[in-house]
Design a protein around this motif. Structure first.
Motif, short mmCIF file in Angstrom:
data_model
loop_
_atom_site.label_atom_id
_atom_site.label_comp_id
_atom_site.label_asym_id
_atom_site.label_seq_id
_atom_site.Cartn_x
_atom_site.Cartn_y
_atom_site.Cartn_z
N PHE A 246 69.93 67.76 37.17
CA PHE A 246 68.56 67.61 36.66
C PHE A 246 67.60 67.24 37.79
O PHE A 246 66.53 67.84 37.94
N LEU A 247 67.97 66.25 38.58
CA LEU A 247 67.08 65.77 39.64
C LEU A 247 66.87 66.83 40.72
O LEU A 247 65.78 66.91 41.32
N GLU A 248 67.88 67.66 40.97
CA GLU A 248 67.71 68.75 41.94
C GLU A 248 66.60 69.69 41.47
O GLU A 248 65.70 70.05 42.24
N GLU B 168 61.40 60.16 44.30
CA GLU B 168 62.18 59.55 45.36
C GLU B 168 63.41 58.84 44.79
O GLU B 168 63.49 58.58 43.59
N GLN B 169 64.36 58.51 45.64
CA GLN B 169 65.63 57.95 45.19
C GLN B 169 65.44 56.65 44.41
O GLN B 169 66.11 56.43 43.39
N GLU B 170 64.51 55.81 44.85
CA GLU B 170 64.31 54.53 44.15
C GLU B 170 63.64 54.70 42.79
O GLU B 170 63.57 53.76 42.00
N ALA B 171 63.11 55.90 42.51
CA ALA B 171 62.49 56.14 41.21
C ALA B 171 63.52 56.19 40.09
O ALA B 171 63.19 55.89 38.94
N LEU B 172 64.75 56.56 40.41
CA LEU B 172 65.76 56.68 39.35
C LEU B 172 66.09 55.33 38.72
O LEU B 172 66.01 55.21 37.48
N PHE C 244 74.96 52.78 40.56
CA PHE C 244 75.64 53.49 39.47
C PHE C 244 75.64 54.99 39.68
O PHE C 244 76.37 55.72 39.01
N ILE C 245 74.82 55.50 40.62
CA ILE C 245 74.76 56.95 40.86
C ILE C 245 74.57 57.20 42.35
O ILE C 245 73.95 56.39 43.04
#
Length: 332
Positions: free
Chosen positions: A267-269, A278-282, A331-332
């Motif tokens: 999904f994120l791709e 950005e990564q910290e948005a997840l 966790f990811i």
């Protein structure tokens, strides 16, 4: 003996059928009820102009002051359709997308979208990649200024403080005890523990913007391995697009107590090809979703809930149990 509920539904349909003919110039030839959604009634209709969906907006769900926001959401849905977003197009009459019958029932008629609802556990990476791509493109159109969305003073969700949330859980506990539902107290304690540990400073970095606000599996249609339609834009408002991402991820990637990180990455791709994330948005998006929704699904009547609330309650429980890993991004 007649069934009063069935009689009411038949009367309502006949009234809407007559209004569709009089005001939209469409003759309904055949209709099949669609048993999805909360309180609103829907039918798949075959008309002399093709296949459509007829949707009635429940008076029990929508007060009069709700309709300006609903109007705006439906007009935006049509504009997104015109920009290529896969979603139904609403039939207009007298430059309006929301119609009123002679007895005051509000309804819309929209194009029928082909595809299937795919339940969690049966989705694959290609599903999630295409969903992410279209979600990112939708967020880009809504928030890049090209659609001239109206100014909003603040998001719909104003995150409560930890103290406020703890007071809320105290009220829920009193309700549970007063109704002799102490067997539900362990569920409540999981959320009280999460509230004590949640990383509010991280969550509050979420950026406000226009969002769908109901992006879960029942509002998504897939054909083969591709998204064919995003449905139900009724709740579209100025809020947190990142919460849309988290809602889609929890609905599509969480099954049988496990969060599938490979689906989330697919999904994120797709999403990042269309809109920044950005990564910290997840982690902050998942924290925002949890903080927003946990009080909706954890309450004194949760033991008598139907299937969708049970599903959402399971998602909230998983988020509560993994609040530390989510906060630190492990966790990811």
């Amino acid at each position: 003996m007649s069934d009063p509920i069935l009689d009411h539904e038949q009367h309502l349909f006949r009234e809407l059928q007559n209004t569709v003919a009089d005001r939209l110039g469409m003759t309904i030839i055949h209709a099949v009820p669609i048993r999805f959604g909360y309180l609103n009634r829907k039918w798949k209709i075959r008309t002399d102009r093709g296949d459509y969906v007829l949707k009635q907006y429940s008076r029990a769900r929508y007060r009069e002051d709700h309709f300006p926001a609903l109007h705006a959401a439906l007009f935006t849905q049509n504009r997104l359709h015109d920009r290529g977003i896969p979603c139904p197009y609403l039939v207009m009459s007298q430059n309006d997308v929301l119609h009123v019958s002679s007895e005051g029932e509000r309804f819309s008629v929209m194009t029928f979208c082909h595809g299937n609802i795919v339940k969690p556990g049966f989705l694959i990476g290609r599903h999630l990649y295409h969903l992410g791509k279209w979600t990112g493109r939708m967020h880009r159109f809504l928030n890049d200024g090209s659609m001239a969305m109206p100014e909003e003073p603040e998001p719909q969700f104003i995150p409560p403080s930890q103290a406020e949330r703890m007071k809320h859980w105290d009220r829920v506990e009193r309700e549970l005890r007063s109704k002799y539902k102490t067997e539900l107290l362990p569920v409540l304690e999981r959320h009280r523990a999460a509230a004590a540990k949640i990383n509010l400073p991280l969550m509050l970095q979420s950026r406000a913007g226009w969002a769908h606000r109901d992006l879960w599996t029942d509002n998504l249609l897939f054909s083969a391995d591709r998204l064919s339609a995003i449905l139900d834009f009724d709740r579209l408002r100025y809020d947190y697009p990142e919460a849309d991402v988290a809602r889609a991820l929890m609905s599509c990637c969480f099954a049988q107590g496990r969060f599938d990180t490979s689906l989330a990455n697919a999904f994120l791709e797709g999403y990042r090809e269309e809109y920044p994330f950005e990564q910290e948005a997840l982690p902050r998006s998942l924290l925002m979703l949890y903080w927003m929704e946990c009080e909706w699904w954890i309450h004194s009547e949760m033991d008598s809930s139907s299937a969708p609330p049970v599903r959402f309650r399971e998602e909230m429980a998983w988020l509560a149990d993994h609040i530390d890993e989510i906060s630190n991004g492990s966790f990811i």
